[in-house]
Motif scaffolding. Structure first.
Motif, mmCIF file in Angstrom:
data_model
loop_
_atom_site.group_PDB
_atom_site.id
_atom_site.type_symbol
_atom_site.label_atom_id
_atom_site.label_comp_id
_atom_site.label_asym_id
_atom_site.label_seq_id
_atom_site.Cartn_x
_atom_site.Cartn_y
_atom_site.Cartn_z
ATOM 1 N N PRO A 161 0.841 -1.197 0.000
ATOM 2 C CA PRO A 161 0.000 0.000 0.000
ATOM 3 C C PRO A 161 0.876 1.247 0.000
ATOM 4 N N ALA A 162 0.398 2.282 -0.657
ATOM 5 C CA ALA A 162 1.178 3.514 -0.755
ATOM 6 C C ALA A 162 0.243 4.711 -0.829
ATOM 7 N N LEU A 163 0.760 5.867 -0.449
ATOM 8 C CA LEU A 163 -0.022 7.101 -0.475
ATOM 9 C C LEU A 163 0.129 7.805 -1.813
ATOM 10 N N PHE A 164 -0.994 8.290 -2.337
ATOM 11 C CA PHE A 164 -0.987 9.069 -3.572
ATOM 12 C C PHE A 164 -1.822 10.329 -3.341
ATOM 13 N N LYS A 165 -1.238 11.497 -3.641
ATOM 14 C CA LYS A 165 -1.926 12.765 -3.420
ATOM 15 C C LYS A 165 -3.222 12.794 -4.215
ATOM 16 N N ILE A 166 -4.290 13.184 -3.562
ATOM 17 C CA ILE A 166 -5.617 13.072 -4.164
ATOM 18 C C ILE A 166 -5.783 13.971 -5.394
ATOM 19 N N GLU A 167 -5.082 15.098 -5.424
ATOM 20 C CA GLU A 167 -5.211 15.995 -6.584
ATOM 21 C C GLU A 167 -4.704 15.359 -7.873
ATOM 22 N N GLY A 168 -3.804 14.368 -7.753
ATOM 23 C CA GLY A 168 -3.291 13.691 -8.937
ATOM 24 C C GLY A 168 -4.191 12.575 -9.425
ATOM 25 N N ILE A 169 -5.289 12.325 -8.704
ATOM 26 C CA ILE A 169 -6.168 11.209 -9.028
ATOM 27 C C ILE A 169 -7.572 11.650 -9.395
ATOM 28 N N ALA A 170 -8.122 12.588 -8.644
ATOM 29 C CA ALA A 170 -9.503 13.014 -8.853
ATOM 30 C C ALA A 170 -9.714 13.515 -10.278
ATOM 31 N N ASN A 171 -10.775 13.033 -10.898
ATOM 32 C CA ASN A 171 -11.200 13.457 -12.244
ATOM 33 C C ASN A 171 -10.184 13.130 -13.340
ATOM 34 N N LYS A 172 -9.356 12.120 -13.098
ATOM 35 C CA LYS A 172 -8.412 11.651 -14.108
ATOM 36 C C LYS A 172 -8.684 10.177 -14.391
ATOM 37 N N GLU A 173 -8.310 9.717 -15.582
ATOM 38 C CA GLU A 173 -8.517 8.326 -15.962
ATOM 39 C C GLU A 173 -7.210 7.686 -16.410
ATOM 40 N N LYS A 174 -6.973 6.478 -15.944
ATOM 41 C CA LYS A 174 -5.807 5.721 -16.394
ATOM 42 C C LYS A 174 -6.262 4.738 -17.471
ATOM 43 N N LYS A 175 -5.691 4.869 -18.637
ATOM 44 C CA LYS A 175 -6.061 3.999 -19.753
ATOM 45 C C LYS A 175 -4.927 3.022 -20.061
ATOM 46 N N ILE A 176 -5.231 2.039 -20.856
ATOM 47 C CA ILE A 176 -4.202 1.085 -21.272
ATOM 48 C C ILE A 176 -3.172 1.811 -22.139
ATOM 49 N N PRO A 177 -1.890 1.686 -21.825
ATOM 50 C CA PRO A 177 -0.870 2.349 -22.654
ATOM 51 C C PRO A 177 -0.952 1.871 -24.108
ATOM 52 N N GLN A 178 -0.728 2.775 -25.019
ATOM 53 C CA GLN A 178 -0.769 2.415 -26.439
ATOM 54 C C GLN A 178 0.251 1.322 -26.767
ATOM 55 N N SER A 179 1.357 1.309 -26.036
ATOM 56 C CA SER A 179 2.394 0.302 -26.298
ATOM 57 C C SER A 179 1.944 -1.095 -25.884
ATOM 58 N N TRP A 180 0.841 -1.186 -25.109
ATOM 59 C CA TRP A 180 0.298 -2.473 -24.698
ATOM 60 C C TRP A 180 -0.804 -2.969 -25.634
ATOM 61 N N ILE A 181 -1.025 -2.247 -26.714
ATOM 62 C CA ILE A 181 -2.027 -2.635 -27.705
ATOM 63 C C ILE A 181 -1.295 -3.031 -28.985
ATOM 64 N N THR A 182 -1.668 -4.144 -29.576
ATOM 65 C CA THR A 182 -0.961 -4.641 -30.760
ATOM 66 C C THR A 182 -1.103 -3.679 -31.938
ATOM 67 N N SER A 183 -0.197 -3.808 -32.897
ATOM 68 C CA SER A 183 -0.186 -2.904 -34.054
ATOM 69 C C SER A 183 -1.471 -2.998 -34.859
ATOM 70 N N GLY A 184 -2.133 -4.162 -34.818
ATOM 71 C CA GLY A 184 -3.401 -4.315 -35.527
ATOM 72 C C GLY A 184 -4.576 -3.702 -34.799
ATOM 73 N N LYS A 185 -4.349 -3.181 -33.594
ATOM 74 C CA LYS A 185 -5.371 -2.524 -32.781
ATOM 75 C C LYS A 185 -6.518 -3.452 -32.412
ATOM 76 N N ASN A 186 -6.245 -4.757 -32.369
ATOM 77 C CA ASN A 186 -7.311 -5.714 -32.092
ATOM 78 C C ASN A 186 -6.903 -6.771 -31.057
ATOM 79 N N TYR A 187 -5.905 -6.433 -30.219
ATOM 80 C CA TYR A 187 -5.481 -7.342 -29.148
ATOM 81 C C TYR A 187 -4.520 -6.585 -28.238
ATOM 82 N N VAL A 188 -4.094 -7.247 -27.161
ATOM 83 C CA VAL A 188 -3.120 -6.640 -26.258
ATOM 84 C C VAL A 188 -1.823 -7.443 -26.276
#
Length: 412
Positions: A345-372
């Motif tokens: 467990p770790a502390l994360f300042k709330i201002e860096g989290i509220a109203n933000k979204e973490k998405k899958i990195p583009q580098s984790w999506i295959t070049s065909g855009k149809n798999y990971v």
């Protein structure tokens, strides 16, 4: 002197949100700084209406069972607080309740919008010099909270999705008939749940042929080309699609004039049926669509032990941080290593989290855009490990019953 604490839950439920609440409660019971442990009915709304009950009065066996009870045992809400600089009325009522019940510690368990509430309340308390520690505890099957490595709730949902896809695969291969199956899972703007389809393996082989995520623009023509190619290799194709796939203009494929929640998020669903009609028209008439919908949120019969224990540990550690006066943070998860898997467990300042979204990195999506990619699979794999089972009675899961009608009504 000892202070009391208050726990509340908000947003969509998960299979392990109550495990975090139990972690908080049990650690509070051991604390020399905390006396009574209250739970608010229906999130922040319970505070505004002074509707609550006391966990000290709940039988121990019911609290223990709560650890493997899905959904939000205290009730939930989707209520957005206005900016306190524009309207202080709700803040005055909230902190008036805190004073009345001698609340020194407030733990809010929820997702993105709940962290907005944590941020606003902690900023208000700091500005007004109010002595209340306010901490956020993450939960969301969408896994889209910023900064934390992952969110409690995601591992169990991913385990359920992987398990269900394996079962769908088994069902689809009973006959020799050709077939395309489309499974639609949740995920408005982040595709973590759809990506979990890559975890499903049978005899060492990945059973899902194609995965479509909101992180990349969706093209119907490219989709049909992908399906035709997969159908040419195997007359039995399994596809996973996120409900939030969007075209190149940013419009949801399943966009409708449907209702939205209290935070303005449009209710989605139906992308799979739209794709089903297109595949039937252009490739094969034998197409089935399975919409997981709410089934993936609270599947206690498919709990990830890793998920349950991490949720509990995050709640427990939050109390220790609170005892030290730490406020205005979310207690999330930092990954130490993946092989072997280690976290803390770790502390994360709330201002860096509220109203933000973490998405899958583009580098984790295959070049065909149809798999990971394998890197994405390696990230997800540890989170679904181990099994944790609820108690069973008469052949079915037995869940905790909290008699909120026996709440503490003193001073209301």
């Amino acid at each position: 002197m000892k202070k009391n604490c208050l726990i509340a839950q908000s947003g969509g439920p998960t299979a392990v949100i109550n495990s975090s609440a139990v972690g908080i409660a049990f650690e509070c019971f051991r604390s020399d700084e905390i006396d009574r442990v209250y739970a608010s009915n229906n999130g922040i709304l319970g505070i505004l209406t002074e509707s609550y009950f006391c966990l000290n009065d709940v039988a121990f066996d019911q609290l223990k069972r709560l650890k493997t009870t899905p959904s939000s045992a205290f009730g939930s809400c989707r209520h957005r607080l206005k900016d306190w600089r524009e309207d202080e009325s709700e803040y005055s009522r909230i902190f008036s309740f805190f004073r009345k019940k001698d609340i020194g510690y407030f733990f809010y368990i929820g997702g993105n919008d709940s962290m907005d509430t944590v941020m606003k309340l902690s900023q208000y308390a700091e500005e007004k010099k109010l002595d209340v520690v306010i901490l956020g505890i993450p939960k969301t099957i969408d896994n889209d909270l910023a900064d934390t490595d992952h969110c409690p709730g995601y591992g169990s949902a991913a385990k359920y999705i992987g398990t269900s896809l394996l079962e769908i695969y088994q069902d689809a291969h009973v006959y020799q008939n050709e077939q395309v199956t489309i499974a639609e899972v949740m995920g408005r703007n982040a595709g973590w749940l759809a990506a979990a389809g890559a975890l499903a393996r049978y005899n060492g082989k990945q059973v899902v042929d194609l995965i479509y995520l909101p992180e990349v623009a969706f093209s119907m023509q490219r989709f049909l080309d992908d399906v035709k190619e997969a159908f040419g290799r195997s007359k039995n194709v399994l596809i996973v699609v996120s409900e939030g796939i969007q075209d190149c203009d940013g419009s949801y494929i399943a966009d409708t004039a449907a209702v939205s929640d209290g935070f303005g998020h449009q209710q989605l669903g139906g992308a799979g049926q739209i794709l089903r009609r297109e595949v039937m028209a252009h490739i094969t008439p034998r197409v089935k669509c399975v919409e997981f919908n709410i089934l993936q949120r609270c599947a206690a019969h498919c709990l990830s032990e890793t998920d349950v224990e991490e949720a509990y540990k995050v709640g427990k550690e939050a109390v220790r941080y609170a005892e030290n006066g730490t406020s205005g943070y979310m207690v999330g998860i930092r990954r130490i290593s993946s092989k072997p898997y280690l976290m803390k467990p770790a502390l994360f300042k709330i201002e860096g989290i509220a109203n933000k979204e973490k998405k899958i990195p583009q580098s984790w999506i295959t070049s065909g855009k149809n798999y990971v990619t394998q890197e994405c699979i390696d990230y997800m794999q540890p989170l679904i490990m181990g099994e944790k089972f609820p108690d069973y009675e008469d052949g079915l899961p037995a869940f905790s019953v909290l008699k909120s009608d026996e709440r503490d009504t003193a001073d209301i």
